[in-house]
Design an enzyme around this catalytic site. Structure first.
Site, PDB file in Angstrom:
ATOM      1  N   GLU A 251       0.883  -1.172   0.000  1.00 19.94           N
ATOM      2  CA  GLU A 251       0.000   0.000   0.000  1.00 19.94           C
ATOM      3  C   GLU A 251       0.912   1.211   0.000  1.00 19.94           C
ATOM      4  O   GLU A 251       1.748   1.358   0.889  1.00 19.94           O
ATOM      5  CB  GLU A 251      -0.911   0.012   1.243  1.00 19.94           C
TER       6      GLU A 251
ATOM      7  N   CYS B  77      -2.331   8.877   3.496  1.00 19.50           N
ATOM      8  CA  CYS B  77      -2.249   8.407   2.107  1.00 19.50           C
ATOM      9  C   CYS B  77      -3.564   8.679   1.383  1.00 19.50           C
ATOM     10  O   CYS B  77      -3.598   8.801   0.162  1.00 19.50           O
ATOM     11  CB  CYS B  77      -1.922   6.928   2.073  1.00 19.50           C
TER      12      CYS B  77
ATOM     13  N   GLU C  61       3.187  13.219  -4.838  1.00 21.04           N
ATOM     14  CA  GLU C  61       2.691  13.201  -3.458  1.00 21.04           C
ATOM     15  C   GLU C  61       3.568  14.102  -2.596  1.00 21.04           C
ATOM     16  O   GLU C  61       4.780  13.924  -2.535  1.00 21.04           O
ATOM     17  CB  GLU C  61       2.712  11.767  -2.900  1.00 21.04           C
TER      18      GLU C  61
HETATM   19  P1  NAD Z   1       8.798   4.842   3.686  1.00 24.00           P
HETATM   20  O1  NAD Z   1       8.641   4.149   2.393  1.00 24.00           O
HETATM   21  O2  NAD Z   1       9.931   5.775   3.839  1.00 24.00           O
HETATM   22  O3  NAD Z   1       8.958   3.793   4.875  1.00 24.00           O
HETATM   23  C1  NAD Z   1       7.973   2.796   5.092  1.00 24.00           C
HETATM   24  C2  NAD Z   1       8.623   1.641   5.841  1.00 24.00           C
HETATM   25  O4  NAD Z   1       9.568   1.008   4.992  1.00 24.00           O
HETATM   26  C3  NAD Z   1       9.384   2.065   7.099  1.00 24.00           C
HETATM   27  O5  NAD Z   1       9.177   1.134   8.129  1.00 24.00           O
HETATM   28  C4  NAD Z   1      10.829   2.021   6.632  1.00 24.00           C
HETATM   29  O6  NAD Z   1      11.750   1.800   7.667  1.00 24.00           O
HETATM   30  C5  NAD Z   1      10.798   0.839   5.678  1.00 24.00           C
HETATM   31  N1  NAD Z   1      11.900   0.792   4.725  1.00 24.00           N
HETATM   32  C6  NAD Z   1      12.629   1.826   4.234  1.00 24.00           C
HETATM   33  N2  NAD Z   1      13.575   1.367   3.396  1.00 24.00           N
HETATM   34  C7  NAD Z   1      13.444   0.030   3.340  1.00 24.00           C
HETATM   35  C8  NAD Z   1      14.132  -0.997   2.629  1.00 24.00           C
HETATM   36  N3  NAD Z   1      15.139  -0.739   1.814  1.00 24.00           N
HETATM   37  N4  NAD Z   1      13.720  -2.274   2.807  1.00 24.00           N
HETATM   38  C9  NAD Z   1      12.672  -2.555   3.606  1.00 24.00           C
HETATM   39  N5  NAD Z   1      12.007  -1.622   4.310  1.00 24.00           N
HETATM   40  C10 NAD Z   1      12.369  -0.344   4.173  1.00 24.00           C
HETATM   41  O7  NAD Z   1       7.397   5.569   4.000  1.00 24.00           O
HETATM   42  P2  NAD Z   1       7.036   6.543   5.202  1.00 24.00           P
HETATM   43  O8  NAD Z   1       7.714   7.853   4.951  1.00 24.00           O
HETATM   44  O9  NAD Z   1       7.234   5.875   6.505  1.00 24.00           O
HETATM   45  O10 NAD Z   1       5.458   6.718   5.022  1.00 24.00           O
HETATM   46  C11 NAD Z   1       4.880   7.650   4.170  1.00 24.00           C
HETATM   47  C12 NAD Z   1       4.390   6.994   2.913  1.00 24.00           C
HETATM   48  O11 NAD Z   1       3.486   5.941   3.244  1.00 24.00           O
HETATM   49  C13 NAD Z   1       3.588   7.919   2.017  1.00 24.00           C
HETATM   50  O12 NAD Z   1       3.979   7.738   0.680  1.00 24.00           O
HETATM   51  C14 NAD Z   1       2.152   7.467   2.205  1.00 24.00           C
HETATM   52  O13 NAD Z   1       1.286   7.745   1.140  1.00 24.00           O
HETATM   53  C15 NAD Z   1       2.334   6.016   2.416  1.00 24.00           C
HETATM   54  N6  NAD Z   1       1.177   5.433   3.093  1.00 24.00           N
HETATM   55  C16 NAD Z   1       0.326   4.651   2.363  1.00 24.00           C
HETATM   56  C17 NAD Z   1      -0.792   4.099   2.948  1.00 24.00           C
HETATM   57  C18 NAD Z   1      -1.731   3.223   2.154  1.00 24.00           C
HETATM   58  O14 NAD Z   1      -2.416   2.412   2.765  1.00 24.00           O
HETATM   59  N7  NAD Z   1      -1.769   3.334   0.847  1.00 24.00           N
HETATM   60  C19 NAD Z   1      -1.064   4.349   4.289  1.00 24.00           C
HETATM   61  C20 NAD Z   1      -0.187   5.160   5.004  1.00 24.00           C
HETATM   62  C21 NAD Z   1       0.939   5.688   4.399  1.00 24.00           C
END
Ligand code: NAD
Length: 491
Positions: free
Chosen positions: A247, A281, A380
């Site tokens: 997601e 999101c 975004e």
């Molecule tokens: P992010 O992608 O930076 O991080 C998300 C998670 O991934 C964190 O736990 C992070 O530590 C982990 N991560 C980072 N690099 C990784 C790697 N190389 N391998 C595995 N895991 C890794 O996102 P964020 O800044 O925490 O959250 C914001 C984003 O989340 C926005 O784009 C938002 O739209 C999205 N979001 C989507 C939904 C949905 O249901 N569609 C809901 C909430 C947030």
């Protein structure tokens, strides 16, 4: 320093990092463990060892544990909501609301433990029955973002456990406090050792270890598009391949038609664009408004925005809390600069604000004279920054709404049944809202999007079983007829 939970034990880490309150950067919520790759591997091994017994555990046991977790979360919603708002920056009512939602999700999946059904069908061959059942997948790695520190973990952990999987949970680096508190509740509810593991730490270390491990069968990820893509690539190119669910981001449109109730449209606009500091999101950052109502809408919206109180998330009377951290604030300010450079008009807000405590306070910003091809309308931003895009009529508004690489949520404000119905059918999004904000969903129905926003099966409600189970088709010859092992043309 708080610890990680691995194989039924709280385990010290060699590294720790501070959890900072974005409303007051002088306030440290706590020092939280940062797991190494070796600790992540230990958690995966524990989950792997615990899987056979848990996958065959009684559904009554699973029900009872999940029910206890849900009940305790709800009983402690005020305290946990305060912790959440303190570390993430959403307002206290929003924090308490999110905690309540997490409790409801656990209670819902407690019930689902008792409602697992299969199918029994006659075969196309005589004296044979076909049974279709669902079985747990294995060890599931859960990777979550910072913006819903307890609800998103809840909507992954609860179904994973309910359907008999074991879990390695990696919360976002910015919000370990809520993840830790949730884990304590799960452990107190009696989860057997190894079935649930908490590994706080960096994505590039803990997340990578989960993606690499052959013992992890599936990954459920919520976060940004760029990380999501990497996660998916590693899941499908690894050996063995992993089941994966993503997601990701959104650039959700909210259409306002000439015949909309202006009050409803403005309330939907304010809520969609700015509540939770625009860090959802499902937030709307493209408000597409038809000619006949455009100027009245912009005037009412900017007036309403001037009345919004941006302040400490824990203060009563605050409508909008701070941005989550310095890097997100820099991103928001950068997009405000980009919008101005692209020729859009900053109709309201966009200024940094000073409050009693040092925090990341940003006045909600609204751009007008925006073209849907501008970067502020395509990318975004993930902050309290929204755009108004003018459209000739409903048809053009729908085209603009769908002209985006994302497809999570899509809204329309109108009193026309004809247009509302047409929009529901033709909006290219996983969720459609009529006279409602683009954000704000129920927990017993599917959640997810299309196009660049999501990949894999839906989350939440009964649809969660699609990801958290694997289907088995069993054939039984019962001896009451001729033995016909094959049908014509069959395998
Ligand atoms: P992010 O992608 O930076 O991080 C998300 C998670 O991934 C964190 O736990 C992070 O530590 C982990 N991560 C980072 N690099 C990784 C790697 N190389 N391998 C595995 N895991 C890794 O996102 P964020 O800044 O925490 O959250 C914001 C984003 O989340 C926005 O784009 C938002 O739209 C999205 N979001 C989507 C939904 C949905 O249901 N569609 C809901 C909430 C947030």
């Amino acid at each position: 320093m708080t610890k990680n939970y691995i194989a039924g034990e709280w385990v010290n880490a060699t590294e720790a990092s501070p959890d900072i309150n974005p409303s007051n950067t002088g306030d440290v919520v706590g020092e939280f463990a940062r797991a190494s790759a070796a600790e992540a591997e230990a958690a995966i091994a524990a989950a792997h060892d615990a899987f056979p017994a848990w996958s065959r555990s009684s559904i009554q046991l699973r029900h009872d544990i999940l029910k206890k977790v849900g009940d305790e979360i709800i009983a402690r919603k005020d305290e946990l909501g305060r912790l959440l708002s303190r570390e993430e920056g959403k307002t206290l009512p929003e924090g308490i609301g999110e905690v309540t939602r997490a409790g409801q999700i656990f209670q819902f999946f407690a019930g689902e433990c008792l409602r697992m059904a299969g199918e029994k069908l006659p075969s196309v061959r005589p004296a044979i029955d076909v049974e279709i059942t669902r079985e747990p997948v294995g060890v599931i790695g859960l990777i979550t973002p910072w913006n819903f520190p307890i609800a998103i973990p809840a909507w992954k952990i609860a179904p994973a456990l309910a359907y008999g999987n074991t879990v390695v949970f990696k919360p976002a680096e910015l919000v370990p406090g809520s993840a830790h508190a949730l884990s304590e509740i799960i452990i107190k509810a009696g989860i057997p050792a190894g079935v649930f593991n908490l590994v706080m730490g960096r994505g590039s270390i803990v997340g990578e270890a989960m993606l690499k491990s052959p013992k992890v069968s599936a990954i459920s990820f919520t976060g940004s598009v760029s990380t999501g893509r990497q996660v998916a690539m590693k899941c499908v190119t690894g050996d063995p391949m992993k089941k994966v669910q993503l997601e990701m981001g959104g650039k959700n449109p909210m259409v306002v038609l000439d015949d909309a109730d202006l009050n409803v449209a403005v309330e939907c606009g304010i809520n969609s664009a700015f509540f939770s500091t625009g860090q959802r999101c499902t937030a709307s950052s493209r408000i597409i408004v038809t000619d006949g109502i455009h100027d009245r809408f912009v005037q009412a919206m900017t007036e309403r925005m001037r009345g919004l109180v941006v302040d400490d998330a824990l203060k009563s009377g605050t409508h909008i809390g701070p941005v989550v951290d310095q890097s997100q604030l820099d991103q928001d300010l950068n997009y405000i600069r980009i919008g101005k450079d692209e020729g859009a008009t900053l109709a309201q807000g966009g200024e940094l604000l000073k409050r009693d405590t040092p925090g990341f306070y940003l006045e909600p910003a609204l751009f007008t004279n925006v073209d849907n091809s501008m970067r502020i309308a395509r990318e975004e931003i993930f902050g309290p920054v929204a755009t108004v895009i003018r459209a000739r009529d409903y048809e053009e508004a729908l085209d603009i709404a769908n002209d985006t690489p994302f497809g999570l949520s899509s809204g329309i404000c109108t009193t026309s049944l004809k247009h509302a119905s047409h929009f529901k059918r033709n909006a290219e999004a996983g969720m459609v809202m009529v006279n409602l904000p683009t954000a704000g969903v129920d927990y017993h129905v599917p959640f997810g999007g299309r196009k660049g926003s999501s990949y894999g099966p839906r989350e939440q409600g009964r649809y969660a079983e699609e990801f958290y189970t694997t289907v088995k088709t069993a054939y039984t010859f019962d001896g009451n007829g001729p033995y016909v092992p094959k049908t014509k043309g069959s395998e």
